[in-house]
Design a protein around this motif. Structure first.
Motif, PDB file in Angstrom:
ATOM      1  N   GLY A  47      30.778  38.225  -2.043  1.00 16.25           N
ATOM      2  CA  GLY A  47      31.249  36.874  -2.318  1.00 16.25           C
ATOM      3  C   GLY A  47      32.603  36.659  -1.669  1.00 16.25           C
ATOM      4  N   TYR A  48      33.160  35.476  -1.866  1.00 18.47           N
ATOM      5  CA  TYR A  48      34.443  35.148  -1.263  1.00 18.47           C
ATOM      6  C   TYR A  48      35.185  34.184  -2.178  1.00 18.47           C
ATOM      7  CZ  TYR A  48      31.348  31.423   0.394  1.00 18.47           C
ATOM      8  OH  TYR A  48      30.415  30.426   0.469  1.00 18.47           O
ATOM      9  N   SER A  49      36.435  34.001  -1.882  1.00 20.02           N
ATOM     10  CA  SER A  49      37.280  33.111  -2.661  1.00 20.02           C
ATOM     11  C   SER A  49      36.693  31.705  -2.693  1.00 20.02           C
ATOM     12  CB  SER A  49      38.679  33.070  -2.040  1.00 20.02           C
ATOM     13  OG  SER A  49      39.433  32.000  -2.560  1.00 20.02           O
ATOM     14  N   GLY A  50      36.786  31.065  -3.827  1.00 15.59           N
ATOM     15  CA  GLY A  50      36.322  29.686  -3.960  1.00 15.59           C
ATOM     16  C   GLY A  50      37.144  28.705  -3.152  1.00 15.59           C
ATOM     17  N   ASN A  51      38.239  29.177  -2.578  1.00 15.84           N
ATOM     18  CA  ASN A  51      39.074  28.322  -1.735  1.00 15.84           C
ATOM     19  C   ASN A  51      38.498  28.148  -0.333  1.00 15.84           C
ATOM     20  OD1 ASN A  51      41.002  27.987  -3.769  1.00 15.84           O
ATOM     21  ND2 ASN A  51      42.003  29.898  -3.220  1.00 15.84           N
ATOM     22  N   PHE A  52      37.381  28.848  -0.042  1.00 12.31           N
ATOM     23  CA  PHE A  52      36.770  28.797   1.289  1.00 12.31           C
ATOM     24  C   PHE A  52      35.295  28.476   1.173  1.00 12.31           C
ATOM     25  CE2 PHE A  52      40.426  31.545   1.336  1.00 12.31           C
ATOM     26  CZ  PHE A  52      41.168  30.995   2.364  1.00 12.31           C
ATOM     27  N   SER A  53      34.747  27.919   2.244  1.00 12.96           N
ATOM     28  CA  SER A  53      33.352  27.474   2.200  1.00 12.96           C
ATOM     29  C   SER A  53      32.373  28.487   2.786  1.00 12.96           C
ATOM     30  CB  SER A  53      33.210  26.143   2.948  1.00 12.96           C
ATOM     31  OG  SER A  53      33.625  26.305   4.295  1.00 12.96           O
ATOM     32  N   SER A  54      32.904  29.586   3.334  1.00 13.87           N
ATOM     33  CA  SER A  54      32.005  30.584   3.917  1.00 13.87           C
ATOM     34  C   SER A  54      32.699  31.939   3.992  1.00 13.87           C
ATOM     35  CB  SER A  54      31.570  30.165   5.321  1.00 13.87           C
ATOM     36  OG  SER A  54      32.663  30.244   6.215  1.00 13.87           O
ATOM     37  N   LEU A  97      43.911  36.775  -6.792  1.00 13.64           N
ATOM     38  CA  LEU A  97      42.924  37.076  -7.845  1.00 13.64           C
ATOM     39  C   LEU A  97      41.497  37.197  -7.316  1.00 13.64           C
ATOM     40  CD1 LEU A  97      44.331  34.894 -10.743  1.00 13.64           C
ATOM     41  CD2 LEU A  97      44.651  37.349 -10.357  1.00 13.64           C
ATOM     42  N   TYR A  98      41.290  36.889  -6.034  1.00 13.77           N
ATOM     43  CA  TYR A  98      39.949  36.990  -5.438  1.00 13.77           C
ATOM     44  C   TYR A  98      39.788  38.246  -4.582  1.00 13.77           C
ATOM     45  CZ  TYR A  98      39.719  32.156  -6.919  1.00 13.77           C
ATOM     46  OH  TYR A  98      39.740  31.011  -7.670  1.00 13.77           O
ATOM     47  N   LEU A  99      40.767  39.113  -4.601  1.00 15.24           N
ATOM     48  CA  LEU A  99      40.707  40.335  -3.785  1.00 15.24           C
ATOM     49  C   LEU A  99      39.957  41.441  -4.522  1.00 15.24           C
ATOM     50  CD1 LEU A  99      44.321  40.224  -2.337  1.00 15.24           C
ATOM     51  CD2 LEU A  99      42.178  39.680  -1.150  1.00 15.24           C
ATOM     52  N   TRP A 100      38.717  41.169  -4.812  1.00 15.37           N
ATOM     53  CA  TRP A 100      37.811  42.144  -5.439  1.00 15.37           C
ATOM     54  C   TRP A 100      36.413  41.788  -5.019  1.00 15.37           C
ATOM     55  CZ3 TRP A 100      34.034  40.283  -8.684  1.00 15.37           C
ATOM     56  CH2 TRP A 100      34.187  38.990  -9.116  1.00 15.37           C
TER      57      TRP A 100
END
Length: 101
Positions: A47-54, A97-100
């Motif tokens: 997955g990826y950070s919700g701040n990005f679309s891809s 907080l998305y670095l997992w």
């Protein structure tokens, strides 16, 4: 409930680390972060950070973060690199907080 942290006021951490690491703490931390971000970037993430679309955009943001910390870890930042450095730090701050995975 507030967490209680035990401390021994008589203990000194003065000699826990080499003096050159203490004087260059920011550079040492930047090296640690850059190394771990590079490893994180190389993994097949789920997955990826919700701040990005891809995933592609997430990986490009990770590249910018890595670049910023590598700049800082290796010395002074030239004026022409300041904008890229700040962008990488801002991305790290916004996505910490998305670095997992």
């Amino acid at each position: 409930m507030k967490r209680q942290i035990k401390s021994n006021k008589n203990w000194s951490h003065k000699h826990d680390y080499p003096e050159e690491e203490i004087w260059q703490t920011g550079h040492l931390i930047a090296q640690l972060i850059a190394t771990r971000l590079r490893a994180f970037r190389s993994y097949d993430k789920h997955g990826y950070s919700g701040n990005f679309s891809s995933m592609e955009k997430w990986n490009k943001a990770l590249d910018k973060m890595i670049y910023a910390f590598e700049l800082y870890a290796h010395g002074t930042i030239a004026p022409e690199e300041q904008e890229a450095f700040q962008e990488g730090l801002d991305l790290f701050h916004d996505n910490f907080l998305y670095l997992w995975d």
